[in-house]
Design an enzyme around this catalytic site. Structure first.
Site, PDB file in Angstrom:
ATOM      1  CD1 TRP A 213      -3.198   1.433   1.046  1.00 45.68           C
ATOM      2  CD2 TRP A 213      -1.515   2.457   1.892  1.00 45.68           C
ATOM      3  NE1 TRP A 213      -3.439   2.493   0.940  1.00 45.68           N
ATOM      4  CE2 TRP A 213      -2.651   3.324   1.631  1.00 45.68           C
ATOM      5  CE3 TRP A 213      -0.361   2.503   2.750  1.00 45.68           C
ATOM      6  CZ2 TRP A 213      -2.868   4.453   2.395  1.00 45.68           C
ATOM      7  CZ3 TRP A 213      -0.636   4.348   3.197  1.00 45.68           C
ATOM      8  CH2 TRP A 213      -1.729   5.089   2.899  1.00 45.68           C
ATOM      9  CG  HIS A 214       3.212   2.684   3.263  1.00 44.56           C
ATOM     10  ND1 HIS A 214       2.271   1.521   4.056  1.00 44.56           N
ATOM     11  CD2 HIS A 214       3.003   3.677   3.887  1.00 44.56           C
ATOM     12  CE1 HIS A 214       1.820   2.097   4.994  1.00 44.56           C
ATOM     13  NE2 HIS A 214       2.112   3.472   5.179  1.00 44.56           N
ATOM     14  N   GLY A 215       3.757   1.512  -1.344  1.00 40.28           N
ATOM     15  CA  GLY A 215       4.433   1.834  -2.508  1.00 40.28           C
ATOM     16  C   GLY A 215       5.251   0.655  -2.980  1.00 40.28           C
TER      17      GLY A 215
END
Length: 370
Positions: A213-215
């Site tokens: 989700w963060h990257g």
């Protein structure tokens, strides 16, 4: 075009993670018959594009936000004042704490090979306060702004660095994302009902997805898996719901056990933040290797010591204020309300002066990239 899986780095639209999950909650809640499909185009459009939370959350739920949008609202003076107070504290966290810590954290991480292990520890601590002040500061600004319009957004932070274990940390850090994963992924996967093995599997899936989700970068994946490993003992021994109350509730001073628990949890969190902040896995490993070397026991050496000492003072004041307000929705929600007006407004003006005084070196919000 050749893709190297060891250097996975994909460009994504600004804020895509937030408004994607925001919109998904609407679709899933309709599918689960939690809400009916919205037939009013204006109300739906406002739900998906409500500006305070659009690029960095909190990640709202259709079941929570849509009824408020459809409800007739009138100006509420007390709610607006509370919203302004939260905006003020959010600006302080972002400009005075996060942006000042960012100057040192960025330089130390970017030139980690030039510094001793003790200085690298300081850089990791600075980044821990940078990301907390940056992200929770934005959330405070967004929640306070929405309150001016009579909208109550989901709480996103609840003083996570005062947590006594990692499970409590994740109940207090980025709450809207943690609860989103719980309700829309963890529980559908079986939650905690299928025995220890299923709980372990589902927990690893949650933290792996959290990393993604963060990257699209392996550093985020390792960061997520580290937290999964941190939380495993409490999952296996069923102690993950142990610390549900507020630390030292009703007391000014925590006891010795609570202090040790908070320090340990903070240290584990800071260690994981190194992977989150590092440019690559190689950079993170190099950074950590330097920390666990003999240079860890040398004195901290960094240019600009005078300002750094001021920053330590600011961090101390920040921690004290956060501690005093830990039982409220945000640190200064009730702080000073019983003071005489002269002292209360003097307190607010000191915060405003600090914001303007330290507003020179602007830093982009970290979570705008996610």
């Amino acid at each position: 075009m050749k893709v190297n899986p060891l250097t996975l780095d994909i460009l994504l639209p600004v804020g895509i993670s937030f408004y994607t999950f925001h919109g998904l909650s609407y679709v899933i809640d309709i599918y689960k018959d939690r809400i009916k499909a919205e037939k009013n185009l204006i109300d739906y459009s406002l739900f998906v594009s409500f500006f305070p939370l659009l690029v960095a959350g909190p990640i709202e739920r259709a079941t929570h936000l849509l009824p408020q949008i459809k409800k007739k609202r009138s100006f509420d003076y007390s709610k607006a004042v509370d919203g302004l107070r939260q905006i003020l504290w959010g600006l302080f966290k972002k400009i005075v704490i996060a942006d000042q810590c960012a100057q040192y954290a960025t330089d130390i991480f970017n030139h980690s090979s030039e510094y001793s292990g003790s200085t690298l520890v300081l850089g990791a601590v600075f980044f821990a306060f940078q990301i907390y002040g940056d992200f929770s500061g934005y959330s405070d600004i967004a929640i306070g702004t929405a309150r001016l319009f009579g909208i109550d957004l989901l709480r996103n932070f609840a003083f996570p660095y005062f947590s006594r274990d990692i499970a409590e940390f994740w109940r207090r850090w980025h709450i809207s994302l943690s609860t989103w994963f719980r309700d829309y992924l963890y529980i559908p996967l079986g939650g905690s009902k299928g025995g220890t093995w299923m709980k372990i599997r589902n927990t690893f899936i949650i933290f792996l997805v959290s990393g993604f989700w963060h990257g699209a970068n392996w550093t985020f994946i390792v960061w997520g898996l580290l937290h999964a490993l941190y939380i495993m003992p409490s999952i296996i021994f069923n102690t993950n719901r142990k610390n549900l109350d507020i630390v030292a509730q009703g007391r000014f001073i925590p006891n010795g056990k609570e202090i040790l628990q908070m320090i340990m949890t903070f240290c584990l969190t800071v260690f994981a933040w190194i992977f989150f902040r590092a440019d690559s896995l190689k950079h993170a490993v190099s950074y950590i290797s330097k920390i666990f070397s003999s240079s860890l026991f040398t004195s901290v050496k960094y240019d600009g010591d005078d300002f750094k000492n001021v920053l330590f003072l600011l961090l101390f004041v920040f921690i004290v204020v956060e501690w005093l307000g830990r039982e409220n929705q945000f640190a200064i929600a009730k702080l000073g309300l019983r003071w005489k007006p002269l002292f209360r407004y003097a307190f607010y003006f000191v915060i405003i002066i600090a914001i303007f005084w330290y507003s020179g070196e602007q830093q982009q919000f970290i979570y705008f990239q996610f």
